[in-house]
Design an enzyme around this catalytic site. Structure first.
Site, PDB file in Angstrom:
ATOM      1  N   SER B  52       0.814  -0.986   0.084  1.00 39.25           N
ATOM      2  CA  SER B  52      -0.009   0.028   0.040  1.00 39.25           C
ATOM      3  C   SER B  52       0.872   1.232   0.002  1.00 39.25           C
ATOM      4  O   SER B  52       0.532   2.359  -0.577  1.00 39.25           O
ATOM      5  CB  SER B  52      -0.876  -0.130   1.224  1.00 39.25           C
ATOM      6  N   GLU B 166      -4.588  -3.538  -3.133  1.00 39.20           N
ATOM      7  CA  GLU B 166      -3.606  -2.888  -3.864  1.00 39.20           C
ATOM      8  C   GLU B 166      -3.721  -2.573  -5.247  1.00 39.20           C
ATOM      9  O   GLU B 166      -3.400  -1.457  -5.674  1.00 39.20           O
ATOM     10  CB  GLU B 166      -2.461  -3.540  -3.367  1.00 39.20           C
TER      11      GLU B 166
END
Lengths: 199, 199, 199, 199
Positions: B52, B166
């Site tokens: 992330s 993600e």
């Protein structure tokens, strides 16, 4: 912001189009190389500049979760690369100078070069022992609708600069991880045990 | 490796599904906030842990190409955050401790918190002034086919750990960039002028 | 561990010896260049590989505290370098290939190259518009005592690889910061206001 | 720039003064812990914020050259920390929040905490299983001459913010490396074999 949703869908559609354009033989050879590297605990270094470098790191992190012996060029504890070690270099243009220089150094040392690029005939493409072509924006078959033309750049592109290459490379490499899980017999649970706990 | 292509297509399909699930109002508010920040040259810091964090950096790089006053928490030249500056925090679970601690510090200082997360009720979600929910794996409507069930985890998932979050966040934020280009009147050519030349 | 204290004292003594060996004219020219860059808000990029790269970052962080327009090559938000911008490159050997390649790119673009190195005749030294020589281990006048000989490498060196260069460069650049504070009229309090608050 | 040379000498003198102030017992215990970790291939993670983080990385790089199993918190391939693994945390104030949070997480997991700090009674100091006190600016016995008083801050300090702690920590940790070379029987040549070759 209906337009954000629409652009996101279009980007997803282009990633799917790029999936179709992949060369199964190229992909298979890289998977086989990685499976062998896992078996032999061979050292793997990844490199990329800018957003391609971030994609390289995202891939390296998952390789670590799969117990590969993997490092990122330029990070603190990255050791020497040696003969028969593997350098995975990501560059859309294939001519990013620091990446090409790194690949040249690795080549001189006797390492195996894997290139993820849009251009087979680029300096990086020519150095590569293994190559996966991820088609860039100009290479995608042009579609008819307005947004498609926008994304591939006939009008102001919706995916500026290397965006399509970077997003496609990230999804491609995550698909490689998925295939490696199957080939190496890793479950999500097993990968989780390696996942950073201080974060 | 037909399977890699198939997984890649499926991942792309899921990104499209997540696009459908976005809340237009949430997205619109964040875009408006960013347009105002551009106008006022407000300071923006981004943060995320692990993959992330890489997505956060990929977004920050494009914001820089659009002349935003943007920094990455933890990089060398990142200055103090102050009142009315903006912290964009990315965390699928919304409970990554170092990210939550950073958001708390920023909140105490009087900064505006933007959270990109799957969980509204997470510690990060609760701290946020602006929130965009990117549904995680468990939240996607289950589809019938085998690969779909694999991706969302009924069998061994094809997209392990935070992968879907993600990848979806990256494509979402690239779509935000595209919208910002339109709103702020930036061409690809103009962005290219800011793009790193030493690489 | 009396030996750790003794080695630490000896390293400190060598840093002092290197201070003596500095060329005042070289140092003065770099300070003048930096004072002018501050005045004109000129863009400064720093680069170095390995531990020299960490020293480069430590310097960049303090330059940021002094409101310089400074970036680190390879970090996320580092923009294009252009003509008359400044690249500060740190390399003991002056022949680190990625650093030399970066300096060549910057030179072609018309940037000003400042080199911190031990070797004037190295590839980096030759590219440089401004040069500060920080003598490396082999260049220090040999002293008589056992520890001194150990540090400079007659026996197994107490300061292996680039240690002396790196430590000396760090202390040198912190001394440059101190001089810049005086020249630019910055107090510690003023610098503190820029210091990262999320950490 | 005679003043830069003079400041550099003074900084070196202060590092020597800090060497004198080290507690041999504290240092000996950390060396013993590291020698045991080397033997057992125990996992070591290092952490620090800002310039202390750069010092942590400089130390980690040398530990890697000595074949330690070492990682930097926040870098790409850093795995989970587990019980009996070691976290080395560097913070002058001992109260840097992200560093303290990281140490708390590690402590909960059962890791061993080594703190390098100026303050025994700080949150980090209190969490530590092993502690090395590196005296900060306010702790150094005041000397008479003008420059000395400047460095320790009676007038505008020559070494602003954490500079003295950071420089002293770096030299201290390089001295620890030197001692480890002796204890573990590593030559410079052997370390060189591990040194990054792509740079």
């Amino acid at each position: 912001m209906a337009s954000v949703k629409r652009i996101m869908s279009e980007l997803a559609a282009y990633v799917a189009a790029i999936a179709d354009a992949l060369d199964n033989k190229q992909v298979g050879q890289v998977i086989d190389l990685l499976v062998k590297a896992h078996e032999q605990k061979a050292k793997i270094l990844v490199i990329g500049a800018g957003r391609s470098g971030l994609v390289a790191r995202a891939f390296a992190m998952r390789l670590m979760h799969l117990d590969f012996n993997v490092y990122v060029v330029g990070e603190t504890i990255t050791p020497a690369i040696g003969p028969n070690d593997i350098l995975i270099a990501i560059s859309g243009s294939g001519s990013t100078r620091l990446v090409v220089t790194a690949a040249q150094i690795a080549k001189e040392i006797g390492a195996i070069i894997v290139a993820i690029t849009s251009y087979r005939d680029s300096p990086l493409g020519k150095l590569a022992d293994y190559l996966v072509i991820i088609p860039g924006r100009t290479k995608i078959a042009r579609r008819d609708d307005y947004l498609a033309r926008q994304i591939i750049g006939e009008h102001e592109p919706l995916a500026p600069l290397g965006t399509l290459f970077e997003v496609s490379s990230m999804v491609f490499l995550d698909s490689v991880i998925s295939e490696l899980m199957a080939r190496l017999g890793y479950t999500e649970e097993k990968m989780k045990a390696k996942h950073a706990t201080i974060e």
